[in-house]
Design an enzyme around this catalytic site. Structure first.
Site, short mmCIF file in Angstrom:
data_model
loop_
_atom_site.label_atom_id
_atom_site.label_comp_id
_atom_site.label_asym_id
_atom_site.label_seq_id
_atom_site.Cartn_x
_atom_site.Cartn_y
_atom_site.Cartn_z
NE ARG A 84 -2.36 -0.67 3.80
CZ ARG A 84 -3.70 -0.71 3.80
NH1 ARG A 84 -4.39 0.37 3.54
NH2 ARG A 84 -4.32 -1.83 4.08
N GLY A 88 1.92 -0.41 8.48
CA GLY A 88 0.87 -0.29 9.49
C GLY A 88 -0.44 -0.96 9.11
CB CYS A 91 -4.32 -1.60 12.44
SG CYS A 91 -4.35 -0.91 14.08
CE LYS A 100 -11.07 2.89 17.60
NZ LYS A 100 -11.21 1.69 16.77
CD GLU A 253 -26.50 -7.23 13.51
OE1 GLU A 253 -25.50 -6.54 13.32
OE2 GLU A 253 -26.54 -8.46 13.24
N GLY A 322 -18.86 -7.04 8.36
CA GLY A 322 -17.77 -7.98 8.64
C GLY A 322 -16.63 -7.82 7.63
CG HIS A 495 -10.59 6.51 46.77
ND1 HIS A 495 -11.83 6.10 46.32
CD2 HIS A 495 -10.78 7.69 47.41
CE1 HIS A 495 -12.73 6.99 46.69
NE2 HIS A 495 -12.12 7.98 47.35
C1 LIG Z 1 -12.37 0.72 10.57
C2 LIG Z 1 -11.62 -0.31 11.35
C3 LIG Z 1 -11.33 -0.08 12.67
C4 LIG Z 1 -10.60 -1.01 13.40
N1 LIG Z 1 -10.33 -0.76 14.71
C5 LIG Z 1 -9.67 -1.66 15.43
C6 LIG Z 1 -9.33 -1.39 16.78
O1 LIG Z 1 -9.66 -0.34 17.32
N2 LIG Z 1 -8.65 -2.32 17.46
C7 LIG Z 1 -8.28 -3.49 16.89
O2 LIG Z 1 -7.66 -4.31 17.56
N3 LIG Z 1 -8.56 -3.79 15.61
C8 LIG Z 1 -9.24 -2.88 14.87
N4 LIG Z 1 -9.51 -3.15 13.56
C9 LIG Z 1 -9.06 -4.43 13.01
C10 LIG Z 1 -7.56 -4.35 12.66
O3 LIG Z 1 -7.36 -3.30 11.75
C11 LIG Z 1 -7.09 -5.66 12.07
O4 LIG Z 1 -7.42 -6.71 12.94
C12 LIG Z 1 -5.58 -5.64 11.88
O5 LIG Z 1 -5.19 -4.58 11.05
C13 LIG Z 1 -5.10 -6.96 11.29
O6 LIG Z 1 -3.72 -6.91 11.11
P1 LIG Z 1 -2.99 -7.78 9.98
O7 LIG Z 1 -1.56 -7.42 10.07
O8 LIG Z 1 -3.40 -9.18 10.09
O9 LIG Z 1 -3.61 -7.25 8.60
P2 LIG Z 1 -3.71 -5.81 7.95
O10 LIG Z 1 -3.63 -4.74 8.95
O11 LIG Z 1 -4.91 -5.86 7.09
O12 LIG Z 1 -2.40 -5.69 7.07
C14 LIG Z 1 -2.19 -6.47 5.95
C15 LIG Z 1 -1.30 -5.70 5.00
O13 LIG Z 1 -0.89 -6.59 3.97
C16 LIG Z 1 -0.81 -5.88 2.76
N5 LIG Z 1 -0.87 -6.85 1.67
C17 LIG Z 1 -1.91 -7.65 1.31
N6 LIG Z 1 -1.55 -8.45 0.28
C18 LIG Z 1 -0.27 -8.14 -0.01
C19 LIG Z 1 0.65 -8.62 -0.96
N7 LIG Z 1 0.34 -9.60 -1.80
N8 LIG Z 1 1.89 -8.07 -0.99
C20 LIG Z 1 2.24 -7.08 -0.13
N9 LIG Z 1 1.41 -6.60 0.80
C21 LIG Z 1 0.18 -7.13 0.87
C22 LIG Z 1 -2.00 -4.94 2.81
O14 LIG Z 1 -1.79 -3.83 1.96
C23 LIG Z 1 -2.01 -4.56 4.29
O15 LIG Z 1 -1.35 -3.35 4.51
C24 LIG Z 1 -10.19 -2.22 12.79
C25 LIG Z 1 -10.46 -2.45 11.44
C26 LIG Z 1 -11.16 -1.51 10.72
C27 LIG Z 1 -11.43 -1.75 9.27
N1 LIG Z 2 -12.65 -1.64 18.27
C1 LIG Z 2 -12.18 -2.66 17.60
O1 LIG Z 2 -11.44 -3.48 18.11
C2 LIG Z 2 -12.58 -2.84 16.18
C3 LIG Z 2 -13.12 -1.80 15.49
C4 LIG Z 2 -13.50 -2.02 14.17
C5 LIG Z 2 -13.29 -3.25 13.59
N2 LIG Z 2 -12.76 -4.24 14.31
C6 LIG Z 2 -12.57 -5.58 13.71
O2 LIG Z 2 -12.98 -5.56 12.37
C7 LIG Z 2 -13.84 -6.64 12.12
C8 LIG Z 2 -14.90 -6.23 11.16
O3 LIG Z 2 -15.80 -5.29 11.78
P1 LIG Z 2 -17.32 -5.27 11.40
O4 LIG Z 2 -18.03 -4.35 12.31
O5 LIG Z 2 -17.45 -5.10 9.93
O6 LIG Z 2 -17.74 -6.77 11.68
P2 LIG Z 2 -18.45 -7.44 12.94
O7 LIG Z 2 -18.31 -8.88 12.73
O8 LIG Z 2 -18.00 -6.84 14.21
O9 LIG Z 2 -19.98 -7.00 12.78
C9 LIG Z 2 -20.67 -7.22 11.61
C10 LIG Z 2 -22.16 -7.18 11.95
O10 LIG Z 2 -22.87 -7.16 10.74
C11 LIG Z 2 -23.97 -8.04 10.86
N3 LIG Z 2 -24.33 -8.44 9.50
C12 LIG Z 2 -23.71 -9.35 8.70
N4 LIG Z 2 -24.32 -9.42 7.50
C13 LIG Z 2 -25.32 -8.51 7.52
C14 LIG Z 2 -26.31 -8.09 6.58
N5 LIG Z 2 -26.37 -8.61 5.37
N6 LIG Z 2 -27.19 -7.13 6.96
C15 LIG Z 2 -27.14 -6.58 8.22
N7 LIG Z 2 -26.23 -6.94 9.14
C16 LIG Z 2 -25.32 -7.88 8.80
C17 LIG Z 2 -23.47 -9.15 11.75
O11 LIG Z 2 -24.54 -9.84 12.37
C18 LIG Z 2 -22.63 -8.38 12.75
O12 LIG Z 2 -23.35 -7.95 13.86
C19 LIG Z 2 -14.43 -7.06 13.46
O13 LIG Z 2 -14.54 -8.45 13.49
C20 LIG Z 2 -13.45 -6.58 14.45
O14 LIG Z 2 -12.67 -7.68 14.84
C21 LIG Z 2 -12.42 -4.06 15.60
#
Ligand SMILES: Cc1cc2nc3c(=O)[nH]c(=O)nc-3n(C[C@H](O)[C@H](O)[C@H](O)COP(=O)(O)OP(=O)(O)OC[C@H]3O[C@@H](n4cnc5c(N)ncnc54)[C@H](O)[C@@H]3O)c2cc1C
Ligand SMILES: NC(=O)c1ccc[n+]([C@@H]2O[C@H](COP(=O)([O-])OP(=O)(O)OC[C@H]3O[C@@H](n4cnc5c(N)ncnc54)[C@H](O)[C@@H]3O)[C@@H](O)[C@H]2O)c1
Length: 516
Positions: A84, A88, A91, A100, A253, A322, A495
């Protein structure tokens, strides 16, 4: 005959892998020797030119970059490939960090608008400056991603910017972002390619009006009405951001409850709190169609079990139903790396895939899709490669929803304990009875602890309240060390702190709380 067929297969495989183009089988008689020779020469040239590594990690997210740093710290010659253009992963770039940042900025706006006056702080004409808010978010993201580049330099991790494809065990071919390709040779390959948004049939994401979380983190205007598909982590966090800035939110939902993985009692209380914040919920409902209308979008919803449909107007629809593992372009099928029915790479307890020398971590393998879990996977995986005892306990991975109040949990829900037939005690303590929460006038929520009835061992802790995401870690430690609720209760807590609510809930689990 068998040797000829084997040679044919080898030639075909190598020619395909190295983009020589297929050799038609009709030409095999004549071309075989030439093609084979070409392959052997190419193999020699490749071996000489390709860079030798101990570990090559494909993906620079929390799983990949942490694994890379740890591997380098353990003395491995390490390369991390990321496509990309910034480290990072999801996340840092489009997930945890930007969300956040916006959650905090929008919370400050909401507080200033609605709650400052009650504390004797008067401000007139509070306004949102959305470009500035986005600028602050972008600054946080770029500072942190550059910080990882700095760490790579410090620990001597080679960073290759491009898209990696595993051409064979020990070989990764990278299509470089700057053009051209680079071949990497290595003892071990770690797949850390993360996940991508799950798309829904018939709902095309354009990242402007119909957005995934990525688009929702970069809207250029505050929408009047937003329909959020999915009441999970992303849906509720992004609904909080835009709801606080003035958007009317309807969460659709599919299931009969929001955040289905949460303890039911906490979840119900959480939903009531979000409703007080004017979020509307349509449970057991699905979106069947999103169409353009003159004023924006028309969203057709119907009962999940089927039935009469209704239409909701919206300016923006957020698809947050999801995420799915991301393995596109990695070459897993050709290599025979097994994936499960959800597309996740199957691994053993050493993170090893079905092919020797290829490992996988983070969102692309089973387990919670969370950044901290991906990081733990990364550390454990390379520790195991170094012959050490790497291990991740998925039962003690906390989950935090960063709404206000936050909801954090670790371990089992009451429903899970009941279903498993485990005898248990429950202790609860409301923040209304916690002096710190009352002094800051932020007392919505509770702490709930579930412990084994006979041994008092803590099985699960669920917190809804201010800073729940910080408080949960004493519960994580309790679970990791096999503590009892009495162990927590007899530990002196400062406290006045919010954490005293955890101590009091622990008292309530094995005996009685003092302040309730
Ligand atoms: C909006 C949102 C909010 C989130 N908030 C939280 C949170 O608050 N707390 C939390 O714990 N989790 C959160 N998550 C989930 C968290 O982002 C993921 O669980 C985490 O990033 C997974 O880490 P990873 O390293 O497995 O994959 P990723 O972070 O997805 O990293 C994978 C990387 O691999 C790269 N890649 C893919 N294919 C290739 C390739 N062929 N060659 C080179 N590079 C490649 C991609 O470009 C990407 O940068 C959030 C997710 C989203 C979408
Ligand atoms: N604070 C955090 O740690 C944080 C923040 C954001 C994302 N994440 C990670 O990213 C992942 C993805 O987040 P997410 O919110 O997309 O997934 P999620 O799995 O948390 O929630 C998806 C929700 O969509 C519902 N759903 C599925 N298909 C649907 C449909 N067709 N119509 C209506 N509802 C439907 C499911 O029942 C579920 O409640 C999470 O699993 C979480 O691990 C974590």
């Amino acid at each position: 005959m068998a040797a000829r067929a084997q040679a044919q297969r080898l030639v075909q495989h190598v020619c395909r892998s190295w983009n020589f183009g297929p050799v038609p089988s009709s030409q095999f008689g004549a071309a075989q020797g030439v093609a084979y020779g070409r392959c052997i020469n190419a193999v020699r040239a490749y071996s000489a030119a390709a860079e030798e590594n101990d570990v090559v990690i494909v993906g620079g997210g929390p799983g990949g970059y942490v694994a890379a740093i740890k591997a380098a710290q353990l003395g491995f010659k390490t390369t991390c490939v990321e496509k990309r253009g910034a480290l990072g992963g999801t996340c840092l770039n489009v997930g945890c960090i930007p969300s956040k940042a916006l959650l905090h900025s929008s919370h400050m706006f909401h507080e200033a608008q609605h709650n400052f006056a009650a504390h004797g702080v008067k401000i007139d004409g509070v306004q949102v400056d959305l470009p500035k808010m986005m600028e602050q978010k972008n600054k946080a993201v770029s500072g942190l991603t550059k910080g990882i580049e700095g760490l790579f330099k410090k620990y001597k991790v080679t960073y290759v910017k491009g898209s990696g494809k595993i051409t064979a065990p020990g070989s990764v071919s990278v299509e470089l972002l700057e053009g051209g390709t680079k071949e990497l040779k290595t003892k071990h390959i770690i797949i850390a390619t993360g996940s991508d948004v799950k798309s829904l049939p018939g709902i095309a994401i354009d990242e402007k009006q119909v957005v995934s979380s990525t688009g929702a983190l970069s809207l250029t205007e505050i929408p009047q009405k937003m329909v959020v598909i999915g009441g999970g982590y992303i849906g509720l966090e992004m609904a909080s951001v835009w709801g606080r800035l003035g958007t009317e939110i309807t969460v659709v939902e599919f299931g009969d409850a929001i955040v289905p993985s949460m303890d039911a009692e906490v979840r119900r209380s959480f939903q009531r709190t979000l409703e007080k914040q004017k979020m509307k919920f349509k449970l057991k409902t699905k979106v069947s169609k999103v169409e353009q209308s003159e004023s924006g979008l028309k969203v057709t919803v119907e009962p999940a079990a089927g039935g009469e449909s209704t239409v909701i107007d919206a300016n923006v629809v957020l698809v947050a139903a999801g995420r799915v593992p991301y393995t596109k372009g990695l070459g897993l099928e050709e290599l025979g790396v097994k994936t499960d029915k959800f597309g996740r790479v199957e691994v053993d307890e050493h993170f090893k895939s079905s092919v020797d020398g290829i490992y996988a971590i983070g969102d692309v393998i089973p387990g919670p899709m969370l950044a901290h879990k991906a990081e733990e996977d990364g550390v454990a995986c390379v520790e195991l490669l170094a012959g050490k005892a790497g291990h991740v306990n998925y039962d003690t991975v906390p989950g935090v929803v960063y709404t206000h109040p936050e909801v954090a949990s670790v371990g089992k829900t009451e429903e899970q304990v009941k279903a498993a037939g485990i005898p248990y005690n429950v202790g609860k303590f409301p923040f209304m009875a916690n002096s710190r929460a009352r002094s800051i006038d932020d007392a919505d929520g509770l702490v709930k602890i579930i412990a084994h009835k006979e041994t008092d061992k803590v099985l699960g802790v669920h917190i809804m309240g201010p800073s729940a995401g910080e408080m949960i870690h004493e519960a994580c430690l309790a679970l990791e060390y096999g503590a009892s609720s009495e162990d927590i209760a007899r530990t002196c807590h400062g406290h006045p702190t919010l954490s005293e609510a955890v101590k009091e809930a622990a008292m309530a689990t094995y005996d009685k709380p003092i302040h309730f």
